[in-house]
Scaffold this motif. Structure first.
Motif, PDB file in Angstrom:
ATOM      1  N   GLU A  34     110.767  66.939  35.093  1.00  0.00           N
ATOM      2  CA  GLU A  34     111.279  66.279  36.306  1.00  0.00           C
ATOM      3  C   GLU A  34     110.225  65.355  36.900  1.00  0.00           C
ATOM      4  OE1 GLU A  34     112.570  69.497  38.794  1.00  0.00           O
ATOM      5  OE2 GLU A  34     114.302  69.948  37.504  1.00  0.00           O
ATOM      6  N   ARG A  35     108.965  65.769  36.880  1.00  0.00           N
ATOM      7  CA  ARG A  35     107.892  64.922  37.415  1.00  0.00           C
ATOM      8  C   ARG A  35     107.721  63.658  36.570  1.00  0.00           C
ATOM      9  NH1 ARG A  35     105.868  62.570  41.357  1.00  0.00           N
ATOM     10  NH2 ARG A  35     103.651  62.238  41.294  1.00  0.00           N
ATOM     11  N   GLN A  38     110.436  61.292  37.542  1.00  0.00           N
ATOM     12  CA  GLN A  38     110.135  60.679  38.836  1.00  0.00           C
ATOM     13  C   GLN A  38     109.108  59.556  38.689  1.00  0.00           C
ATOM     14  OE1 GLN A  38     108.833  63.957  41.260  1.00  0.00           O
ATOM     15  NE2 GLN A  38     110.926  64.568  41.809  1.00  0.00           N
ATOM     16  N   LEU A  39     108.062  59.804  37.917  1.00  0.00           N
ATOM     17  CA  LEU A  39     107.027  58.783  37.716  1.00  0.00           C
ATOM     18  C   LEU A  39     107.570  57.572  36.960  1.00  0.00           C
ATOM     19  CD1 LEU A  39     103.998  61.095  36.855  1.00  0.00           C
ATOM     20  CD2 LEU A  39     104.304  59.722  38.940  1.00  0.00           C
ATOM     21  N   ALA A  40     108.388  57.813  35.936  1.00  0.00           N
ATOM     22  CA  ALA A  40     108.982  56.703  35.180  1.00  0.00           C
ATOM     23  C   ALA A  40     109.896  55.881  36.071  1.00  0.00           C
ATOM     24  CB  ALA A  40     109.748  57.233  33.965  1.00  0.00           C
ATOM     25  N   ASN A  41     110.713  56.547  36.880  1.00  0.00           N
ATOM     26  CA  ASN A  41     111.612  55.824  37.793  1.00  0.00           C
ATOM     27  C   ASN A  41     110.824  55.008  38.814  1.00  0.00           C
ATOM     28  OD1 ASN A  41     113.959  56.663  36.576  1.00  0.00           O
ATOM     29  ND2 ASN A  41     114.263  58.398  37.949  1.00  0.00           N
ATOM     30  N   ALA A  42     109.755  55.573  39.337  1.00  0.00           N
ATOM     31  CA  ALA A  42     108.923  54.850  40.312  1.00  0.00           C
ATOM     32  C   ALA A  42     108.286  53.616  39.664  1.00  0.00           C
ATOM     33  CB  ALA A  42     107.851  55.782  40.874  1.00  0.00           C
ATOM     34  N   ALA A  43     107.817  53.763  38.411  1.00  0.00           N
ATOM     35  CA  ALA A  43     107.210  52.619  37.719  1.00  0.00           C
ATOM     36  C   ALA A  43     108.236  51.527  37.461  1.00  0.00           C
ATOM     37  CB  ALA A  43     106.578  53.080  36.401  1.00  0.00           C
ATOM     38  N   LEU A  44     109.439  51.907  37.040  1.00  0.00           N
ATOM     39  CA  LEU A  44     110.494  50.905  36.807  1.00  0.00           C
ATOM     40  C   LEU A  44     110.898  50.224  38.111  1.00  0.00           C
ATOM     41  CD1 LEU A  44     112.762  52.766  34.248  1.00  0.00           C
ATOM     42  CD2 LEU A  44     111.407  50.709  33.840  1.00  0.00           C
ATOM     43  N   LEU A  45     111.029  50.993  39.178  1.00  0.00           N
ATOM     44  CA  LEU A  45     111.390  50.408  40.465  1.00  0.00           C
ATOM     45  C   LEU A  45     110.342  49.408  40.926  1.00  0.00           C
ATOM     46  CD1 LEU A  45     113.502  50.466  42.690  1.00  0.00           C
ATOM     47  CD2 LEU A  45     112.206  52.289  43.779  1.00  0.00           C
ATOM     48  N   ARG A  46     109.082  49.731  40.714  1.00  0.00           N
ATOM     49  CA  ARG A  46     107.999  48.803  41.086  1.00  0.00           C
ATOM     50  C   ARG A  46     108.071  47.531  40.237  1.00  0.00           C
ATOM     51  NH1 ARG A  46     102.290  47.935  40.282  1.00  0.00           N
ATOM     52  NH2 ARG A  46     101.458  47.237  42.262  1.00  0.00           N
TER      53      ARG A  46
END
Length: 159
Positions: A34-35, A38-46
Motif C-alpha cells: 500500500e505504501r 501511495q508513493l507511485a501515485n504521488a510521483a505520477l501526480l507530481r
C-alpha cells in the motif's frame, strides 16, 4: 515519446528485484504494498502537474451542438451540427439543414461555442487536459483553445 502501461503488481515486483528479492518468493507485507502504491501515485501526480502526457489524454471528436438526425423535429432557435457546420432553425421543422431557402440559417458567426458536461459525458478532469480543435496526439503544433468554465461545462473562445 511512448509510455508503456504498467500494473501495480509489476511496479512492486520490480522494486523487489531492485532489492535483490525474488518477487515470487518474497512475502512483502500488505502495508508495504500500500505504501508503494501511495508513493507511485504521488510521483505520477507530481509529474502530471507539470504537463499532461499526450498518451494519457482522452481524445474525442466533440461538436459544440448536438448532431442533427434525419427526420428529427427541431424547434425555432434550436442549434445543431450538420454537414460540417452549425445551423439554427428559423422555425419549427423536420427539414434537413442546408437546403437553399430552407428552414435553417448558418449560425457560426454569432453562436457561443460551448461544451456541455451532460451532453458529452465530460467532467472537469477531461477539461483540465485542455480543449483542442485538432488531436494533440497527432499534431505537434496543436495548441489548446482558450476555454472558460461555466456551470454546465465550458465556453470556448475560437477567435
Amino acid at each position: 515519446m511512448n509510455y508503456r502501461p504498467t500494473t501495480t503488481k509489476a511496479i512492486i515486483d520490480q522494486i523487489a528485484r531492485l532489492r535483490g528479492w525474488d518477487p515470487a518468493a518474497a512475502a512483502i507485507p500488505q502495508s508495504e504494498c500500500e505504501r508503494i502504491v501511495q508513493l507511485a501515485n504521488a510521483a505520477l501526480l507530481r509529474a502530471w502537474s507539470f504537463a499532461p502526457w499526450p498518451q494519457l489524454l482522452l481524445v474525442r471528436r466533440v461538436t459544440y451542438r448536438p448532431e442533427w438526425l434525419p427526420g428529427e423535429y427541431c424547434q425555432e432557435g434550436e442549434q445543431v451540427f450538420c454537414g460540417g457546420g452549425y445551423w439554427e432553425a428559423k422555425c419549427d421543422t423536420t427539414e434537413a439543414p442546408g437546403a437553399p431557402g430552407g428552414d435553417w440559417v448558418r449560425c457560426e458567426a454569432w453562436m457561443l461555442p460551448s461544451i456541455d458536461y451532460n451532453a458529452w459525458g465530460i467532467d472537469e478532469i477531461d477539461l483540465a487536459a485542455g480543449v483542442y480543435a485538432v488531436n494533440p496526439e497527432t499534431r505537434a503544433d496543436a495548441l489548446p483553445l482558450p476555454a472558460r468554465r461555466t456551470a454546465r461545462g465550458c465556453s470556448v473562445a475560437t477567435r
